[in-house]
Design an enzyme around this catalytic site. Structure first.
Site, PDB file in Angstrom:
ATOM      1  N   HIS A 142       9.527  -8.747  10.375  1.00 52.99           N
ATOM      2  CA  HIS A 142      10.394  -9.251   9.303  1.00 52.99           C
ATOM      3  C   HIS A 142      11.371  -8.174   8.862  1.00 52.99           C
ATOM      4  O   HIS A 142      11.111  -6.986   9.007  1.00 52.99           O
ATOM      5  CB  HIS A 142       9.611  -9.789   8.105  1.00 52.99           C
ATOM      6  CG  HIS A 142       8.706  -8.836   7.362  1.00 52.99           C
ATOM      7  ND1 HIS A 142       7.704  -8.110   7.960  1.00 52.99           N
ATOM      8  CD2 HIS A 142       8.632  -8.525   6.048  1.00 52.99           C
ATOM      9  CE1 HIS A 142       7.053  -7.404   7.047  1.00 52.99           C
ATOM     10  NE2 HIS A 142       7.610  -7.620   5.866  1.00 52.99           N
ATOM     11  N   GLU A 183       5.214  -2.288   9.266  1.00 50.67           N
ATOM     12  CA  GLU A 183       3.868  -2.490   8.703  1.00 50.67           C
ATOM     13  C   GLU A 183       2.793  -2.660   9.779  1.00 50.67           C
ATOM     14  O   GLU A 183       1.599  -2.598   9.466  1.00 50.67           O
ATOM     15  CB  GLU A 183       3.865  -3.696   7.749  1.00 50.67           C
ATOM     16  CG  GLU A 183       4.625  -3.401   6.461  1.00 50.67           C
ATOM     17  CD  GLU A 183       4.776  -4.619   5.546  1.00 50.67           C
ATOM     18  OE1 GLU A 183       5.235  -4.429   4.423  1.00 50.67           O
ATOM     19  OE2 GLU A 183       4.450  -5.749   5.967  1.00 50.67           O
ATOM     20  N   HIS A 236       0.694  -9.946   4.280  1.00 49.51           N
ATOM     21  CA  HIS A 236       0.401  -9.886   2.841  1.00 49.51           C
ATOM     22  C   HIS A 236       1.614 -10.270   1.971  1.00 49.51           C
ATOM     23  O   HIS A 236       1.784  -9.769   0.871  1.00 49.51           O
ATOM     24  CB  HIS A 236      -0.127  -8.499   2.472  1.00 49.51           C
ATOM     25  CG  HIS A 236       0.823  -7.372   2.749  1.00 49.51           C
ATOM     26  ND1 HIS A 236       0.394  -6.108   3.067  1.00 49.51           N
ATOM     27  CD2 HIS A 236       2.171  -7.306   2.738  1.00 49.51           C
ATOM     28  CE1 HIS A 236       1.452  -5.326   3.245  1.00 49.51           C
ATOM     29  NE2 HIS A 236       2.535  -6.035   3.043  1.00 49.51           N
ATOM     30  N   HIS A 263       4.385  -1.427  -2.546  1.00 50.26           N
ATOM     31  CA  HIS A 263       5.801  -1.817  -2.518  1.00 50.26           C
ATOM     32  C   HIS A 263       6.479  -1.491  -3.836  1.00 50.26           C
ATOM     33  O   HIS A 263       7.277  -2.266  -4.349  1.00 50.26           O
ATOM     34  CB  HIS A 263       5.947  -3.315  -2.260  1.00 50.26           C
ATOM     35  CG  HIS A 263       5.208  -3.824  -1.065  1.00 50.26           C
ATOM     36  ND1 HIS A 263       3.843  -3.927  -1.014  1.00 50.26           N
ATOM     37  CD2 HIS A 263       5.659  -4.265   0.134  1.00 50.26           C
ATOM     38  CE1 HIS A 263       3.485  -4.424   0.168  1.00 50.26           C
ATOM     39  NE2 HIS A 263       4.565  -4.634   0.876  1.00 50.26           N
TER      40      HIS A 263
END
Lengths: 117, 280
Positions: free
Chosen positions: B193, B240, B12, B59
């Site tokens: 990431h 995530e 996302h 976030h």
């Protein structure tokens, strides 16, 4: 001390835990405010007054003035809120990655592409 | 009764929102990523879900460190997208299904998952990018949504095992809803990431590909990792993966992979897509 203090450190990585969250609260709260345009404008109009209003300490203020991401993290900054700060200056996550790793943006992007080989 | 028709996973990354706004579908950098989504949309045309339960992480739009819930569920008629501060355009609101939300909340709390409930909830790129990828014209469709937000901002982050169990309970909760609804469950975020620190730019293709295989065939194998393991193996934001595990937990039928894609890099991330059928 948290349980994480007993875990093996991961090089080049600060886990944002309760300790960091306490240390960085004022800095992160200021960065969270940058979700709103009027706050971004107020910061850009008078950076020092804006930092004072959020109660940043000297170390946090200096890191903000110098725009150094590793220093912002060391001062308790969380990357998700710092991204909003960086975004005000048009910096992408590749720019931020390049700055933290001491690479040029091109070299950093190349490193990301090479991860797919 | 409500039925879970399947599960979808997708990364996302906020840059995807910018690329959608800029219609960069044929751009050489973006094409290998966007080209994987029409097949997912074909599957959606086939199964025609009424509701998407979207498991994602905020976030720093709706939640700040003053109050940081580990699990929070939306219970609103509408979810607004708002300015996230860095310039991705704000998009149209998403329809909710508050009656279903409250049913899920009742069942999940009875099942010992003590959620925070939100009658107002702004949704950020963690929610909006997957919705745009799967339903580009969502604003004109009847697709309704239930957001389920998982904390990945601040450690302690819930473990992979806990999130898988949350998914199991979510699956039972959905399937006990008396209305004849078709539900699809989205697990968004990942894969490997890291944005912060001297280790920024870390991507682990081998680990990502293993996760994409195991999430289909043997998700419980992934529940043995700790959050610390995930940070080490998948990067600081690679945690995530827990949203993917929560999605997978909800699929209790016979699960078949219909489509998948993995592409490096999108922004700083190994981007993954999966379409999973859940047959009764």
């Amino acid at each position: 001390m948290t349980d994480r203090a007993a875990e093996e450190p991961i090089p080049g990585t600060v886990l944002f835990d309760g300790e960091q969250a306490m240390k960085g609260y004022a800095l992160n709260k200021m960065c969270y405010s940058f979700n709103r345009r009027e706050n971004r404008e107020a910061f850009l109009a008078d950076e020092e007054a804006y930092m004072d209003a959020y109660g940043l300490n000297d170390r946090q203020k200096e890191a903000v003035r110098r725009r150094v991401v590793l220093d912002l993290i060391a001062a308790g900054g969380n990357i998700y809120y710092l991204a909003k700060f960086a975004g005000m200056f048009g910096l992408s996550v590749q720019d931020v990655g390049a700055q933290q790793t001491g690479m040029t943006v091109e070299a950093f992007k190349e490193k990301l592409v090479r991860a797919g080989d | 009764m409500a039925r879970i028709v399947g599960g979808l996973t997708t990364s996302h990354i906020p840059a995807i929102g910018g690329a959608i706004a800029g219609k960069m579908f044929e751009d050489p950098y973006w094409k290998p990523f966007f080209d994987a989504y029409p097949k997912a949309r074909e599957w959606l045309d086939e199964v025609r879900p009424d509701v998407a339960v979207v498991i994602y992480n905020d976030h720093g739009l709706n939640f700040f460190l003053d109050k940081m819930p580990t699990f929070a569920m939306g219970a609103a008629a509408e979810y607004r997208n708002e300015d996230e501060g860095w310039g991705i355009p704000t998009i149209a609101p998403f329809k909710g299904d508050p009656r279903l939300s409250w049913h899920l909340i009742d069942r999940l709390v009875k099942d010992e998952f003590d959620l925070v409930t939100c009658q107002e909830m702004a949704v950020d790129h963690g929610f909006t990018v997957p919705m745009q990828l799967f339903w580009p014209n969502y604003a004109e469709l009847d697709i309704r949504t239930v957001p389920l937000c998982v904390n990945t901002v601040q450690h302690p982050v819930p473990t992979p095992a806990r999130c898988f169990k949350l998914g199991r309970a979510l699956g039972r909760a959905i399937e006990s809803y008396p209305e004849d609804l078709k539900v699809v469950v989205l697990g968004t975020g990942g894969l490997s990431h890291q944005l912060d620190g001297q280790r920024a730019g870390f991507i682990n293709k081998e680990f990502d590909l293993m996760c994409m295989e195991k999430i289909v065939s043997d998700p419980e194998a992934l529940t043995h990792y700790s959050i610390h393991d995930l940070v080490r193996l998948a990067g600081a934001q690679g945690t995530e993966l827990i949203m993917w595990l929560a999605m997978r937990g909800a699929l209790t039928g016979t699960v078949t992979k219909r489509h998948g894609n993995y592409h490096i890099p999108i922004s700083n991330t190994g981007a993954g897509l999966l379409v999973l059928d859940n047959a009764a």
